[in-house]
Design a protein around this motif. Sequence first.
Motif, PDB file in Angstrom:
ATOM      1  N   GLU A 190     -10.492  -3.862   0.073  1.00 26.45           N
ATOM      2  CA  GLU A 190     -11.850  -4.427   0.894  1.00 26.45           C
ATOM      3  C   GLU A 190     -12.219  -5.884  -0.091  1.00 26.45           C
ATOM      4  O   GLU A 190     -12.719  -6.678   0.381  1.00 26.45           O
ATOM      5  CB  GLU A 190     -12.846  -3.497   0.838  1.00 26.45           C
ATOM      6  CG  GLU A 190     -13.302  -3.075  -0.385  1.00 26.45           C
ATOM      7  CD  GLU A 190     -14.531  -1.968  -0.453  1.00 26.45           C
ATOM      8  OE1 GLU A 190     -15.242  -1.767  -1.402  1.00 26.45           O
ATOM      9  OE2 GLU A 190     -14.852  -1.598   0.738  1.00 26.45           O
ATOM     10  N   ASP A 191     -11.952  -5.925  -1.559  1.00 28.88           N
ATOM     11  CA  ASP A 191     -12.024  -6.782  -2.328  1.00 28.88           C
ATOM     12  C   ASP A 191     -11.013  -7.859  -2.469  1.00 28.88           C
ATOM     13  O   ASP A 191     -11.095  -8.941  -3.076  1.00 28.88           O
ATOM     14  CB  ASP A 191     -12.360  -6.388  -3.615  1.00 28.88           C
ATOM     15  CG  ASP A 191     -13.678  -5.684  -3.793  1.00 28.88           C
ATOM     16  OD1 ASP A 191     -14.489  -5.781  -2.760  1.00 28.88           O
ATOM     17  OD2 ASP A 191     -13.704  -4.357  -4.435  1.00 28.88           O
ATOM     18  N   TRP A 192      -9.883  -8.026  -1.508  1.00 29.96           N
ATOM     19  CA  TRP A 192      -8.909  -8.798  -1.403  1.00 29.96           C
ATOM     20  C   TRP A 192      -8.500  -9.319  -0.369  1.00 29.96           C
ATOM     21  O   TRP A 192      -8.608  -8.630   0.757  1.00 29.96           O
ATOM     22  CB  TRP A 192      -7.549  -7.918  -2.213  1.00 29.96           C
ATOM     23  CG  TRP A 192      -7.730  -7.775  -3.663  1.00 29.96           C
ATOM     24  CD1 TRP A 192      -8.402  -6.568  -4.057  1.00 29.96           C
ATOM     25  CD2 TRP A 192      -7.422  -8.740  -4.791  1.00 29.96           C
ATOM     26  NE1 TRP A 192      -8.512  -6.596  -5.610  1.00 29.96           N
ATOM     27  CE2 TRP A 192      -7.772  -7.819  -6.026  1.00 29.96           C
ATOM     28  CE3 TRP A 192      -6.727  -9.713  -5.017  1.00 29.96           C
ATOM     29  CZ2 TRP A 192      -7.597  -8.259  -7.313  1.00 29.96           C
ATOM     30  CZ3 TRP A 192      -6.403 -10.046  -6.358  1.00 29.96           C
ATOM     31  CH2 TRP A 192      -7.027  -9.271  -7.495  1.00 29.96           C
ATOM     32  N   VAL A 193      -7.855 -10.440  -0.384  1.00 32.29           N
ATOM     33  CA  VAL A 193      -7.414 -11.110   0.881  1.00 32.29           C
ATOM     34  C   VAL A 193      -5.966 -11.652   0.662  1.00 32.29           C
ATOM     35  O   VAL A 193      -5.694 -12.190  -0.419  1.00 32.29           O
ATOM     36  CB  VAL A 193      -8.269 -12.331   1.213  1.00 32.29           C
ATOM     37  CG1 VAL A 193      -7.642 -12.843   2.621  1.00 32.29           C
ATOM     38  CG2 VAL A 193      -9.461 -12.105   1.293  1.00 32.29           C
ATOM     39  N   LYS A 197       6.098 -12.608  18.268  1.00 27.91           N
ATOM     40  CA  LYS A 197       4.759 -12.440  17.846  1.00 27.91           C
ATOM     41  C   LYS A 197       4.581 -11.402  16.934  1.00 27.91           C
ATOM     42  O   LYS A 197       5.362 -10.327  17.322  1.00 27.91           O
ATOM     43  CB  LYS A 197       3.794 -12.199  19.143  1.00 27.91           C
ATOM     44  CG  LYS A 197       2.536 -12.683  19.044  1.00 27.91           C
ATOM     45  CD  LYS A 197       2.164 -13.983  18.935  1.00 27.91           C
ATOM     46  CE  LYS A 197       0.680 -14.470  19.038  1.00 27.91           C
ATOM     47  NZ  LYS A 197       0.219 -15.785  18.799  1.00 27.91           N
ATOM     48  N   THR A 198       3.862 -11.670  15.668  1.00 29.38           N
ATOM     49  CA  THR A 198       3.649 -10.634  14.692  1.00 29.38           C
ATOM     50  C   THR A 198       2.643  -9.534  15.498  1.00 29.38           C
ATOM     51  O   THR A 198       1.729 -10.018  16.080  1.00 29.38           O
ATOM     52  CB  THR A 198       2.893 -11.142  13.654  1.00 29.38           C
ATOM     53  OG1 THR A 198       3.854 -11.931  13.088  1.00 29.38           O
ATOM     54  CG2 THR A 198       2.608  -9.953  12.667  1.00 29.38           C
ATOM     55  N   TYR A 199       2.783  -8.109  15.412  1.00 31.73           N
ATOM     56  CA  TYR A 199       2.119  -7.252  15.906  1.00 31.73           C
ATOM     57  C   TYR A 199       1.667  -6.139  15.215  1.00 31.73           C
ATOM     58  O   TYR A 199       0.620  -5.359  15.349  1.00 31.73           O
ATOM     59  CB  TYR A 199       2.793  -6.368  17.078  1.00 31.73           C
ATOM     60  CG  TYR A 199       3.809  -5.563  16.760  1.00 31.73           C
ATOM     61  CD1 TYR A 199       3.681  -4.008  16.625  1.00 31.73           C
ATOM     62  CD2 TYR A 199       5.124  -5.854  16.473  1.00 31.73           C
ATOM     63  CE1 TYR A 199       4.656  -3.172  16.106  1.00 31.73           C
ATOM     64  CE2 TYR A 199       6.307  -5.040  16.138  1.00 31.73           C
ATOM     65  CZ  TYR A 199       5.864  -3.675  15.951  1.00 31.73           C
ATOM     66  OH  TYR A 199       6.871  -2.852  15.653  1.00 31.73           O
ATOM     67  N   LYS A 200       2.233  -6.139  13.624  1.00 31.29           N
ATOM     68  CA  LYS A 200       1.618  -5.232  12.633  1.00 31.29           C
ATOM     69  C   LYS A 200       1.977  -5.683  11.413  1.00 31.29           C
ATOM     70  O   LYS A 200       3.098  -6.300  11.034  1.00 31.29           O
ATOM     71  CB  LYS A 200       2.256  -3.913  12.934  1.00 31.29           C
ATOM     72  CG  LYS A 200       1.599  -2.719  12.246  1.00 31.29           C
ATOM     73  CD  LYS A 200       1.951  -1.361  12.745  1.00 31.29           C
ATOM     74  CE  LYS A 200       3.567  -1.068  12.418  1.00 31.29           C
ATOM     75  NZ  LYS A 200       3.961   0.320  12.467  1.00 31.29           N
ATOM     76  N   PHE A 201       1.162  -5.109  10.306  1.00 28.74           N
ATOM     77  CA  PHE A 201       1.500  -5.349   9.023  1.00 28.74           C
ATOM     78  C   PHE A 201       1.407  -3.898   8.502  1.00 28.74           C
ATOM     79  O   PHE A 201       0.351  -3.188   8.959  1.00 28.74           O
ATOM     80  CB  PHE A 201       0.662  -6.391   8.092  1.00 28.74           C
ATOM     81  CG  PHE A 201       0.787  -7.756   8.225  1.00 28.74           C
ATOM     82  CD1 PHE A 201       1.822  -8.296   7.685  1.00 28.74           C
ATOM     83  CD2 PHE A 201       0.201  -8.376   9.465  1.00 28.74           C
ATOM     84  CE1 PHE A 201       2.111  -9.782   7.837  1.00 28.74           C
ATOM     85  CE2 PHE A 201       0.505  -9.617   9.886  1.00 28.74           C
ATOM     86  CZ  PHE A 201       1.381 -10.398   8.790  1.00 28.74           C
ATOM     87  N   GLU A 202       2.064  -3.687   7.154  1.00 28.32           N
ATOM     88  CA  GLU A 202       1.739  -2.494   6.474  1.00 28.32           C
ATOM     89  C   GLU A 202       1.795  -2.961   5.024  1.00 28.32           C
ATOM     90  O   GLU A 202       2.703  -3.905   4.618  1.00 28.32           O
ATOM     91  CB  GLU A 202       3.003  -1.411   6.491  1.00 28.32           C
ATOM     92  CG  GLU A 202       2.991  -0.647   7.853  1.00 28.32           C
ATOM     93  CD  GLU A 202       3.948   0.389   8.161  1.00 28.32           C
ATOM     94  OE1 GLU A 202       4.600   0.522   7.055  1.00 28.32           O
ATOM     95  OE2 GLU A 202       4.073   1.054   9.246  1.00 28.32           O
ATOM     96  N   VAL A 203       1.226  -2.310   3.916  1.00 28.68           N
ATOM     97  CA  VAL A 203       0.867  -2.771   2.845  1.00 28.68           C
ATOM     98  C   VAL A 203       1.133  -1.402   1.747  1.00 28.68           C
ATOM     99  O   VAL A 203       0.678  -0.317   2.151  1.00 28.68           O
ATOM    100  CB  VAL A 203      -0.497  -3.149   2.363  1.00 28.68           C
ATOM    101  CG1 VAL A 203      -0.351  -3.565   0.800  1.00 28.68           C
ATOM    102  CG2 VAL A 203      -0.695  -4.407   3.207  1.00 28.68           C
ATOM    103  N   ARG A 210      -7.174  -5.618   8.759  1.00 28.77           N
ATOM    104  CA  ARG A 210      -6.774  -3.877   8.410  1.00 28.77           C
ATOM    105  C   ARG A 210      -7.792  -2.953   8.866  1.00 28.77           C
ATOM    106  O   ARG A 210      -7.117  -1.852   9.334  1.00 28.77           O
ATOM    107  CB  ARG A 210      -6.091  -4.108   7.253  1.00 28.77           C
ATOM    108  CG  ARG A 210      -5.087  -5.211   6.857  1.00 28.77           C
ATOM    109  CD  ARG A 210      -4.328  -4.720   5.514  1.00 28.77           C
ATOM    110  NE  ARG A 210      -3.636  -3.485   5.780  1.00 28.77           N
ATOM    111  CZ  ARG A 210      -3.636  -2.478   4.582  1.00 28.77           C
ATOM    112  NH1 ARG A 210      -4.555  -2.484   3.754  1.00 28.77           N
ATOM    113  NH2 ARG A 210      -2.969  -1.274   4.812  1.00 28.77           N
ATOM    114  N   GLU A 211      -9.088  -3.395   8.631  1.00 28.91           N
ATOM    115  CA  GLU A 211      -9.888  -2.356   8.866  1.00 28.91           C
ATOM    116  C   GLU A 211     -10.010  -2.078  10.452  1.00 28.91           C
ATOM    117  O   GLU A 211     -10.030  -0.832  10.827  1.00 28.91           O
ATOM    118  CB  GLU A 211     -11.393  -2.688   8.493  1.00 28.91           C
ATOM    119  CG  GLU A 211     -12.482  -1.629   8.873  1.00 28.91           C
ATOM    120  CD  GLU A 211     -13.749  -2.253   8.484  1.00 28.91           C
ATOM    121  OE1 GLU A 211     -14.619  -1.469   8.508  1.00 28.91           O
ATOM    122  OE2 GLU A 211     -13.811  -3.186   7.945  1.00 28.91           O
TER     123      GLU A 211
END
Length: 329
Positions: A248-251, A226-232, A300-301
Amino acid sequence: MENSTQAEDGPWLALPYHSNRDKGCSMSLQSVSSDKVHHCELPACAGGKIICGSSSGFLIMVDETSEITMIDPATNALFVLPQIPISWAPKYSTDIDSGEIIEIRKYLVHKAVLSSPPDCNPYDYILMVIYGEERELASYTACNQTWIKVQEAGRYYDDIIFNMGEFYAVDEYGKVILCQPGFPPNIEEIAMPWLLRGSKIYLVGMENELCVVIRFLKDNPTVGYKTYKFEVHLLESYEQRIHIGNFEDWVFFLGQNESVALPTEVVKGIKGNCIYFTDDNLDAYKYGVIGGHDLGVFDREKESFLPLQCCQRNITSAWPRPVWLTSDN
């Protein structure tokens, strides 16, 4: 489904709802930004082909002979490419059953990305793939119908995109290159290796900038993983990258598709600063583990995971795997 509708209500989640490895599969295309659903029959999936990419509005599939088929579900435009050279395939031990080798060969194309929709100009597009056990780069050029292995780029790539008129690729260590296919290909390293963590690395173009997205998986006793985290991280220079706390203005849309970031003004009704993801864990399919289930939305928020509203089914396994479908705007 018209191409204008595909662009207006996209991205779409291409989700199989009935499949037959001999006759093909039926897929539902479910809009992420509206309640629209379209059903389509894909006989091109016959023979147990798997989806190895989604780019420029086309689903890209491969079979055990490494023959690639590309189909636009909106128009049924179909393109079949010459086989990737058999000499590129790894040599398997004589201890491995021939049936198992045939099944494994379908997973030699890890990802495929187009430079442009092939139906716009059938003789002026390039398909770039991550190929083989060592995940090298290769390209197919439509004008001369030739496959070329990009040996100069090295190995162990995780993602490729076509952005700002160029192909870019990132390896599992975070190294980013610009790749210009040709005779010979031109390779330029634009970001040095810097990663020794994470399960999967994606490359995403956001306006005129490039972002590296790290996906973290963990074992799960119920479904396997299972995925548990993302970092950008935003690439600032060859040696510098910045962790992005908010966009906030992107997906972002990640998975077996060409990785893409879309502004919220284009994807109506969708909250920004989120990552929409599908299951692209090839090893799960390759070795018969449960696969296709690891999809959802990462806010992410709030640093929390949500189910996909466009997918009301509780997926534990799926063939072909669910994948995002976006048009070439």
